[in-house]
Design a protein around this motif. Structure first.
Motif, PDB file in Angstrom:
ATOM      1  N   LEU A   1      39.945  27.293  84.171  1.00  0.00           N
ATOM      2  CA  LEU A   1      40.720  28.387  83.573  1.00  0.00           C
ATOM      3  C   LEU A   1      41.683  27.857  82.512  1.00  0.00           C
ATOM      4  CD1 LEU A   1      41.520  31.469  83.808  1.00  0.00           C
ATOM      5  CD2 LEU A   1      43.339  30.665  85.285  1.00  0.00           C
ATOM      6  N   ILE A   2      42.375  26.787  82.832  1.00  0.00           N
ATOM      7  CA  ILE A   2      43.346  26.217  81.881  1.00  0.00           C
ATOM      8  C   ILE A   2      42.632  25.604  80.675  1.00  0.00           C
ATOM      9  CG2 ILE A   2      45.039  24.358  81.592  1.00  0.00           C
ATOM     10  CD1 ILE A   2      45.915  25.020  84.518  1.00  0.00           C
ATOM     11  N   MET A   3      41.555  24.873  80.918  1.00  0.00           N
ATOM     12  CA  MET A   3      40.843  24.219  79.810  1.00  0.00           C
ATOM     13  C   MET A   3      40.201  25.238  78.870  1.00  0.00           C
ATOM     14  SD  MET A   3      41.552  21.122  80.195  1.00  0.00           S
ATOM     15  CE  MET A   3      40.500  20.316  79.034  1.00  0.00           C
ATOM     16  N   ARG A   4      39.709  26.342  79.409  1.00  0.00           N
ATOM     17  CA  ARG A   4      39.095  27.373  78.564  1.00  0.00           C
ATOM     18  C   ARG A   4      40.128  28.137  77.747  1.00  0.00           C
ATOM     19  NH1 ARG A   4      34.302  30.284  82.006  1.00  0.00           N
ATOM     20  NH2 ARG A   4      32.809  28.593  81.770  1.00  0.00           N
ATOM     21  N   ASN A   5      41.353  28.130  78.197  1.00  0.00           N
ATOM     22  CA  ASN A   5      42.423  28.876  77.520  1.00  0.00           C
ATOM     23  C   ASN A   5      43.450  27.956  76.899  1.00  0.00           C
ATOM     24  OD1 ASN A   5      41.973  31.882  78.158  1.00  0.00           O
ATOM     25  ND2 ASN A   5      41.646  30.874  80.127  1.00  0.00           N
ATOM     26  N   LYS A   6      43.020  26.800  76.421  1.00  0.00           N
ATOM     27  CA  LYS A   6      43.951  25.840  75.811  1.00  0.00           C
ATOM     28  C   LYS A   6      44.756  26.448  74.672  1.00  0.00           C
ATOM     29  CE  LYS A   6      43.125  21.063  76.365  1.00  0.00           C
ATOM     30  NZ  LYS A   6      42.710  19.814  75.815  1.00  0.00           N
ATOM     31  N   ASN A   7      44.146  27.369  73.951  1.00  0.00           N
ATOM     32  CA  ASN A   7      44.841  28.001  72.822  1.00  0.00           C
ATOM     33  C   ASN A   7      45.807  29.097  73.268  1.00  0.00           C
ATOM     34  OD1 ASN A   7      43.380  26.343  71.109  1.00  0.00           O
ATOM     35  ND2 ASN A   7      41.726  27.837  70.902  1.00  0.00           N
ATOM     36  N   ASN A   8      45.708  29.516  74.517  1.00  0.00           N
ATOM     37  CA  ASN A   8      46.551  30.600  75.023  1.00  0.00           C
ATOM     38  C   ASN A   8      47.687  30.114  75.922  1.00  0.00           C
ATOM     39  OD1 ASN A   8      44.804  32.437  73.782  1.00  0.00           O
ATOM     40  ND2 ASN A   8      43.492  32.536  75.589  1.00  0.00           N
ATOM     41  N   LEU A   9      47.853  28.807  76.053  1.00  0.00           N
ATOM     42  CA  LEU A   9      48.831  28.261  76.999  1.00  0.00           C
ATOM     43  C   LEU A   9      50.247  28.776  76.763  1.00  0.00           C
ATOM     44  CD1 LEU A   9      47.705  24.536  77.323  1.00  0.00           C
ATOM     45  CD2 LEU A   9      47.212  26.431  78.860  1.00  0.00           C
ATOM     46  N   HIS A  10      50.595  29.046  75.512  1.00  0.00           N
ATOM     47  CA  HIS A  10      51.969  29.465  75.204  1.00  0.00           C
ATOM     48  C   HIS A  10      52.078  30.961  74.903  1.00  0.00           C
ATOM     49  CE1 HIS A  10      53.178  25.325  75.356  1.00  0.00           C
ATOM     50  NE2 HIS A  10      52.171  25.007  74.566  1.00  0.00           N
ATOM     51  N   LYS A  11      50.982  31.687  75.083  1.00  0.00           N
ATOM     52  CA  LYS A  11      51.037  33.138  74.906  1.00  0.00           C
ATOM     53  C   LYS A  11      51.647  33.758  76.162  1.00  0.00           C
ATOM     54  CE  LYS A  11      47.355  33.484  71.555  1.00  0.00           C
ATOM     55  NZ  LYS A  11      46.023  33.946  71.258  1.00  0.00           N
ATOM     56  N   ARG A  12      52.499  34.741  75.922  1.00  0.00           N
ATOM     57  CA  ARG A  12      53.300  35.319  77.004  1.00  0.00           C
ATOM     58  C   ARG A  12      52.474  35.775  78.211  1.00  0.00           C
ATOM     59  NH1 ARG A  12      58.430  36.979  77.586  1.00  0.00           N
ATOM     60  NH2 ARG A  12      58.868  38.792  78.862  1.00  0.00           N
ATOM     61  N   LYS A  13      51.401  36.494  77.982  1.00  0.00           N
ATOM     62  CA  LYS A  13      50.603  37.040  79.079  1.00  0.00           C
ATOM     63  C   LYS A  13      50.001  35.930  79.938  1.00  0.00           C
ATOM     64  CE  LYS A  13      47.292  40.722  79.781  1.00  0.00           C
ATOM     65  NZ  LYS A  13      46.527  41.757  79.132  1.00  0.00           N
ATOM     66  N   PHE A  14      49.377  34.946  79.302  1.00  0.00           N
ATOM     67  CA  PHE A  14      48.753  33.848  80.041  1.00  0.00           C
ATOM     68  C   PHE A  14      49.812  32.985  80.721  1.00  0.00           C
ATOM     69  CE2 PHE A  14      46.530  29.812  80.624  1.00  0.00           C
ATOM     70  CZ  PHE A  14      45.342  30.257  81.191  1.00  0.00           C
ATOM     71  N   LEU A  15      50.917  32.775  80.029  1.00  0.00           N
ATOM     72  CA  LEU A  15      52.014  31.978  80.586  1.00  0.00           C
ATOM     73  C   LEU A  15      52.594  32.641  81.826  1.00  0.00           C
ATOM     74  CD1 LEU A  15      53.844  29.488  80.056  1.00  0.00           C
ATOM     75  CD2 LEU A  15      55.342  31.014  78.809  1.00  0.00           C
ATOM     76  N   THR A  16      52.755  33.945  81.779  1.00  0.00           N
ATOM     77  CA  THR A  16      53.285  34.674  82.935  1.00  0.00           C
ATOM     78  C   THR A  16      52.342  34.564  84.124  1.00  0.00           C
ATOM     79  OG1 THR A  16      54.408  36.252  81.486  1.00  0.00           O
ATOM     80  CG2 THR A  16      54.062  36.933  83.766  1.00  0.00           C
ATOM     81  N   ARG A  17      51.065  34.716  83.864  1.00  0.00           N
ATOM     82  CA  ARG A  17      50.084  34.722  84.955  1.00  0.00           C
ATOM     83  C   ARG A  17      49.829  33.333  85.543  1.00  0.00           C
ATOM     84  NH1 ARG A  17      45.326  38.887  82.944  1.00  0.00           N
ATOM     85  NH2 ARG A  17      46.639  40.739  82.905  1.00  0.00           N
ATOM     86  N   TYR A  18      49.627  32.345  84.696  1.00  0.00           N
ATOM     87  CA  TYR A  18      49.144  31.045  85.163  1.00  0.00           C
ATOM     88  C   TYR A  18      50.056  29.880  84.802  1.00  0.00           C
ATOM     89  CZ  TYR A  18      44.985  33.929  85.459  1.00  0.00           C
ATOM     90  OH  TYR A  18      44.112  34.938  85.740  1.00  0.00           O
ATOM     91  N   GLY A  19      51.211  30.155  84.229  1.00  0.00           N
ATOM     92  CA  GLY A  19      52.109  29.093  83.793  1.00  0.00           C
ATOM     93  C   GLY A  19      52.522  28.149  84.907  1.00  0.00           C
ATOM     94  N   LEU A  20      52.559  28.643  86.135  1.00  0.00           N
ATOM     95  CA  LEU A  20      52.913  27.832  87.287  1.00  0.00           C
ATOM     96  C   LEU A  20      52.004  26.600  87.402  1.00  0.00           C
ATOM     97  CD1 LEU A  20      54.501  27.658  90.015  1.00  0.00           C
ATOM     98  CD2 LEU A  20      52.608  28.913  91.020  1.00  0.00           C
ATOM     99  N   LEU A  21      50.781  26.713  86.949  1.00  0.00           N
ATOM    100  CA  LEU A  21      49.804  25.630  87.088  1.00  0.00           C
ATOM    101  C   LEU A  21      49.942  24.546  86.033  1.00  0.00           C
ATOM    102  CD1 LEU A  21      46.674  27.817  87.872  1.00  0.00           C
ATOM    103  CD2 LEU A  21      48.102  26.576  89.499  1.00  0.00           C
ATOM    104  N   TYR A  22      50.582  24.835  84.912  1.00  0.00           N
ATOM    105  CA  TYR A  22      50.628  23.843  83.837  1.00  0.00           C
ATOM    106  C   TYR A  22      51.991  23.712  83.158  1.00  0.00           C
ATOM    107  CZ  TYR A  22      50.158  27.864  80.724  1.00  0.00           C
ATOM    108  OH  TYR A  22      50.348  29.050  80.075  1.00  0.00           O
ATOM    109  N   LEU A  23      52.920  24.566  83.482  1.00  0.00           N
ATOM    110  CA  LEU A  23      54.226  24.526  82.823  1.00  0.00           C
ATOM    111  C   LEU A  23      54.924  23.203  83.115  1.00  0.00           C
ATOM    112  CD1 LEU A  23      55.465  26.637  81.047  1.00  0.00           C
ATOM    113  CD2 LEU A  23      56.832  27.410  82.961  1.00  0.00           C
TER     114      LEU A  23
END
Length: 195
Positions: free
Chosen positions: A85-107
């Motif tokens: 999930l994180i590798m497929r969304n490398k470009n979305n890591l800092h977008k608010r929606k993705f950060l809110t949902r999955y930021g716990l895993l990579y923040l």
């Protein structure tokens, strides 16, 4: 206060990710407990029920029916799914929606190391496995040495991998705390072996 439908979904996903994240070590321990079979007398016996012989009849049936699928789904599947999930969304890591949902895993990790949580999961599984399968070794010292080796390898991987961005003070603090936690774990295992 009304929540927007999208925010409700975001916070629901965040809650599920948080629950799974917190429960992962316990899920691992519970899944592997079916394989905790110390050698007693003339064979391996299930630790949860010492009247049940391991890898025979009922135990083998439940091992194939429940334990193997749980190992595949929980122990292997959850970290691999999170990493994909994180590798497929490398470009979305800092977008608010993705950060809110999955930021716990990579923040906190550098963008190049956003997948680092799988390394932490491997470390957790290794320590739980030593606690579970260490009884098969029949020598507590070997189990303690394996735990020491595992934590030492984790320290080396942490030093070489440098998962945190050392330019930012808060992330340097995370790096130091992680290193301190690993060193304290190593000292705890060493102290247990010594005393």
């Amino acid at each position: 206060l009304k929540l927007h439908k999208g925010k409700t979904k975001d916070y629901t996903i965040l809650s599920i990710v948080l629950l799974v994240f917190l429960c992962y070590p316990m899920l691992t321990k519970m899944t592997l407990s079916m394989l905790k079979c110390p050698w007693i007398g003339d064979g391996f016996w299930l630790m949860a029920d010492l009247q049940e012989p391991c890898f025979e009849n009922n135990h083998l049936f439940y091992l194939m029916l429940l334990t193997i699928p749980q190992i595949i789904l929980y122990i292997i599947g959850l970290p691999v799914a999170a990493t994909i999930l994180i590798m497929r969304n490398k470009n979305n890591l800092h977008k608010r929606k993705f950060l809110t949902r999955y930021g716990l895993l990579y923040l906190g990790y550098r963008d190049e190391r956003a997948w680092w949580e799988i390394i932490i999961a491997i470390r957790k599984v290794a320590i739980v496995s030593i606690g579970t399968f260490g009884t098969l070794l029949r020598v507590v010292d070997v189990q303690a040495h394996l735990a020491l080796l595992t934590v030492f390898i984790a320290i080396v991987v942490h030093l070489l991998g440098k998962p945190f961005d050392m330019e930012k003070p808060n992330e340097r603090l995370l790096y130091n705390f992680e290193m301190l936690a690993l060193i304290l774990s190593w000292l705890t295992f060493w102290g247990g072996l010594l005393f």
